[in-house]
Design a protein around this motif. Sequence first.
Motif, PDB file in Angstrom:
ATOM      1  N   MET A 158       0.858  -1.190   0.000  1.00 50.76           N
ATOM      2  CA  MET A 158       0.000   0.000   0.000  1.00 50.76           C
ATOM      3  C   MET A 158       0.894   1.241   0.000  1.00 50.76           C
ATOM      4  N   ASN A 159       0.698   2.096  -1.002  1.00 50.51           N
ATOM      5  CA  ASN A 159       1.481   3.325  -1.116  1.00 50.51           C
ATOM      6  C   ASN A 159       0.560   4.532  -1.087  1.00 50.51           C
ATOM      7  N   ILE A 160       0.968   5.545  -0.348  1.00 54.24           N
ATOM      8  CA  ILE A 160       0.174   6.758  -0.198  1.00 54.24           C
ATOM      9  C   ILE A 160       0.974   7.953  -0.691  1.00 54.24           C
ATOM     10  N   LEU A 161       0.330   8.782  -1.498  1.00 56.75           N
ATOM     11  CA  LEU A 161       0.892  10.072  -1.896  1.00 56.75           C
ATOM     12  C   LEU A 161       0.196  11.150  -1.068  1.00 56.75           C
ATOM     13  N   LEU A 162       0.965  11.893  -0.277  1.00 52.12           N
ATOM     14  CA  LEU A 162       0.419  12.995   0.515  1.00 52.12           C
ATOM     15  C   LEU A 162       0.757  14.316  -0.175  1.00 52.12           C
ATOM     16  N   VAL A 163      -0.229  15.184  -0.280  1.00 51.25           N
ATOM     17  CA  VAL A 163      -0.079  16.422  -1.044  1.00 51.25           C
ATOM     18  C   VAL A 163      -0.504  17.608  -0.197  1.00 51.25           C
ATOM     19  N   PHE A 164       0.321  18.654  -0.217  1.00 46.52           N
ATOM     20  CA  PHE A 164      -0.027  19.929   0.425  1.00 46.52           C
ATOM     21  C   PHE A 164      -0.241  20.946  -0.689  1.00 46.52           C
ATOM     22  N   PRO A 165      -1.474  21.423  -0.884  1.00 47.09           N
ATOM     23  CA  PRO A 165      -1.752  22.319  -2.009  1.00 47.09           C
ATOM     24  C   PRO A 165      -1.378  23.769  -1.702  1.00 47.09           C
ATOM     25  N   PRO A 166      -1.272  24.607  -2.738  1.00 46.01           N
ATOM     26  CA  PRO A 166      -1.108  26.031  -2.498  1.00 46.01           C
ATOM     27  C   PRO A 166      -2.369  26.559  -1.798  1.00 46.01           C
ATOM     28  N   HIS A 167      -2.285  27.521  -0.827  1.00 46.32           N
ATOM     29  CA  HIS A 167      -1.440  28.661  -0.942  1.00 46.32           C
ATOM     30  C   HIS A 167      -0.867  28.997   0.430  1.00 46.32           C
ATOM     31  N   GLY A 209      -4.118   8.285  12.657  1.00 45.62           N
ATOM     32  CA  GLY A 209      -4.786   7.005  12.850  1.00 45.62           C
ATOM     33  C   GLY A 209      -5.769   6.664  11.743  1.00 45.62           C
ATOM     34  N   PRO A 210      -6.692   7.568  11.403  1.00 41.53           N
ATOM     35  CA  PRO A 210      -7.657   7.268  10.345  1.00 41.53           C
ATOM     36  C   PRO A 210      -7.021   6.944   8.991  1.00 41.53           C
ATOM     37  N   LEU A 211      -5.945   7.644   8.626  1.00 43.22           N
ATOM     38  CA  LEU A 211      -5.310   7.341   7.339  1.00 43.22           C
ATOM     39  C   LEU A 211      -4.735   5.931   7.322  1.00 43.22           C
ATOM     40  N   LEU A 212      -4.138   5.525   8.420  1.00 45.87           N
ATOM     41  CA  LEU A 212      -3.613   4.164   8.502  1.00 45.87           C
ATOM     42  C   LEU A 212      -4.747   3.153   8.420  1.00 45.87           C
ATOM     43  N   ARG A 213      -5.835   3.412   9.151  1.00 50.58           N
ATOM     44  CA  ARG A 213      -6.983   2.497   9.109  1.00 50.58           C
ATOM     45  C   ARG A 213      -7.612   2.476   7.712  1.00 50.58           C
ATOM     46  N   LEU A 214      -7.626   3.624   7.041  1.00 52.89           N
ATOM     47  CA  LEU A 214      -8.149   3.678   5.675  1.00 52.89           C
ATOM     48  C   LEU A 214      -7.294   2.817   4.748  1.00 52.89           C
ATOM     49  N   ALA A 215      -5.980   2.932   4.886  1.00 54.29           N
ATOM     50  CA  ALA A 215      -5.076   2.123   4.065  1.00 54.29           C
ATOM     51  C   ALA A 215      -5.300   0.634   4.321  1.00 54.29           C
ATOM     52  N   GLU A 216      -5.449   0.265   5.588  1.00 59.69           N
ATOM     53  CA  GLU A 216      -5.673  -1.139   5.935  1.00 59.69           C
ATOM     54  C   GLU A 216      -6.999  -1.635   5.364  1.00 59.69           C
ATOM     55  N   SER A 217      -8.023  -0.780   5.423  1.00 57.34           N
ATOM     56  CA  SER A 217      -9.327  -1.173   4.903  1.00 57.34           C
ATOM     57  C   SER A 217      -9.291  -1.365   3.394  1.00 57.34           C
ATOM     58  N   LEU A 218      -8.672  -0.425   2.682  1.00 60.47           N
ATOM     59  CA  LEU A 218      -8.609  -0.523   1.225  1.00 60.47           C
ATOM     60  C   LEU A 218      -7.737  -1.689   0.771  1.00 60.47           C
ATOM     61  N   ASP A 219      -6.827  -2.104   1.633  1.00 57.41           N
ATOM     62  CA  ASP A 219      -5.967  -3.248   1.326  1.00 57.41           C
ATOM     63  C   ASP A 219      -6.614  -4.561   1.761  1.00 57.41           C
ATOM     64  N   GLY A 220      -7.773  -4.452   2.458  1.00 52.70           N
ATOM     65  CA  GLY A 220      -8.440  -5.644   2.972  1.00 52.70           C
ATOM     66  C   GLY A 220      -9.855  -5.769   2.446  1.00 52.70           C
ATOM     67  N   LEU A 236      -0.362   9.365 -12.477  1.00 49.30           N
ATOM     68  CA  LEU A 236      -0.683   8.296 -13.418  1.00 49.30           C
ATOM     69  C   LEU A 236       0.506   7.347 -13.589  1.00 49.30           C
ATOM     70  N   ARG A 237       1.720   7.902 -13.564  1.00 49.88           N
ATOM     71  CA  ARG A 237       2.918   7.073 -13.727  1.00 49.88           C
ATOM     72  C   ARG A 237       3.221   6.267 -12.464  1.00 49.88           C
ATOM     73  N   ASP A 238       3.144   6.922 -11.288  1.00 49.44           N
ATOM     74  CA  ASP A 238       3.534   6.266 -10.037  1.00 49.44           C
ATOM     75  C   ASP A 238       2.440   5.377  -9.455  1.00 49.44           C
ATOM     76  N   ALA A 239       1.190   5.638  -9.832  1.00 47.99           N
ATOM     77  CA  ALA A 239       0.038   4.813  -9.429  1.00 47.99           C
ATOM     78  C   ALA A 239      -0.042   4.567  -7.930  1.00 47.99           C
ATOM     79  N   PRO A 240      -0.137   5.618  -7.088  1.00 49.73           N
ATOM     80  CA  PRO A 240      -0.335   5.390  -5.652  1.00 49.73           C
ATOM     81  C   PRO A 240      -1.715   4.786  -5.396  1.00 49.73           C
ATOM     82  N   ASP A 241      -1.823   4.059  -4.291  1.00 48.45           N
ATOM     83  CA  ASP A 241      -3.116   3.480  -3.928  1.00 48.45           C
ATOM     84  C   ASP A 241      -4.053   4.527  -3.339  1.00 48.45           C
ATOM     85  N   ILE A 242      -3.478   5.470  -2.592  1.00 48.34           N
ATOM     86  CA  ILE A 242      -4.253   6.541  -1.959  1.00 48.34           C
ATOM     87  C   ILE A 242      -3.553   7.866  -2.239  1.00 48.34           C
TER      88      ILE A 242
END
Length: 306
Positions: free
Chosen positions: A1-10, A240-251, A170-176
Amino acid sequence: MNILLVFPPHWLPAMPHLALPTLTASLRAAGVGVIQRDLNLEVFDAVLTPAYLEEVNDRLAAAPPPGLPSAALRDAADHGADVAHRVEAAKAVMRDARFYDGRTSVQAFLALVQGLELASLPFHPAQFQFTAYTPPGPVDSSRNLLQLAADQARNPFSELFQKGIVQDILRDAPDIVGISIPTMDQMLAGVTLAYLIKQAGSPAHVTVGGPHVSMLREQLVKTPALFDLFDSAVVFGGEGPLLRLAESLDGDRDLSKVPNLIYRDRGKVRSTAIQPMSGPDLTPDFDGLPLDRYLTPTPVLPLLSS
């Protein structure tokens, strides 16, 4: 499970915000692969370049936006080329020892301010500033937000993201893909990225979070149309919720077991129980952020003292 975290402008591009490094530290400690992208820095770096500002000058000459004051258009025609020419040198001053010379750094800062003013003109009345972003329309209305997210002519983030991070996703294809939205100024950029990810056909689960999203938690439940832009929203602390979300989507993919989550299920928006979440006491993890590209002569890291 791979996650891309993004901080948007501004946000002021002098240092990374702590949102991503704290989430990254917690998720990596649990064995989750994380990539973090500070789009705030990336957008400033892309906009404040001669190539971008020269393109702005060409756009203004060919088709000025409706309502742009004639004085602003004349000023761009008279001085736009000079602003574009000076912007790269001004960024260099902010990143080296000349920053500490007041007269030199003030002139560099003003050159960058002029660059942001010029970059704003094709999207009038939207306005880039160092500490704020004025959108072309109100973003506290879901109807307007949905329209602006898809409006390439009025939304400056649309083209910037399509040329950059969307292709990387699109190239790296993160799960979340997790998009942190601490302030209202970042709302348009955040949901624009979510919209473009969906439009590009990425199968990634797109979730949004942060203080501004948490503030809107009651309104989100009443606005199912916003879930055309993203798949879920995490409210309050995300570790905590992000980890649980990753576990759920992987399960079993049962999102009802993920705390602090708002999501749409068969056309109905549902919210799970709010649980106080406490993560491990970890040092924020800045690995992967380009600390040498912020507009300071040496890396500056934020400190959360309470």
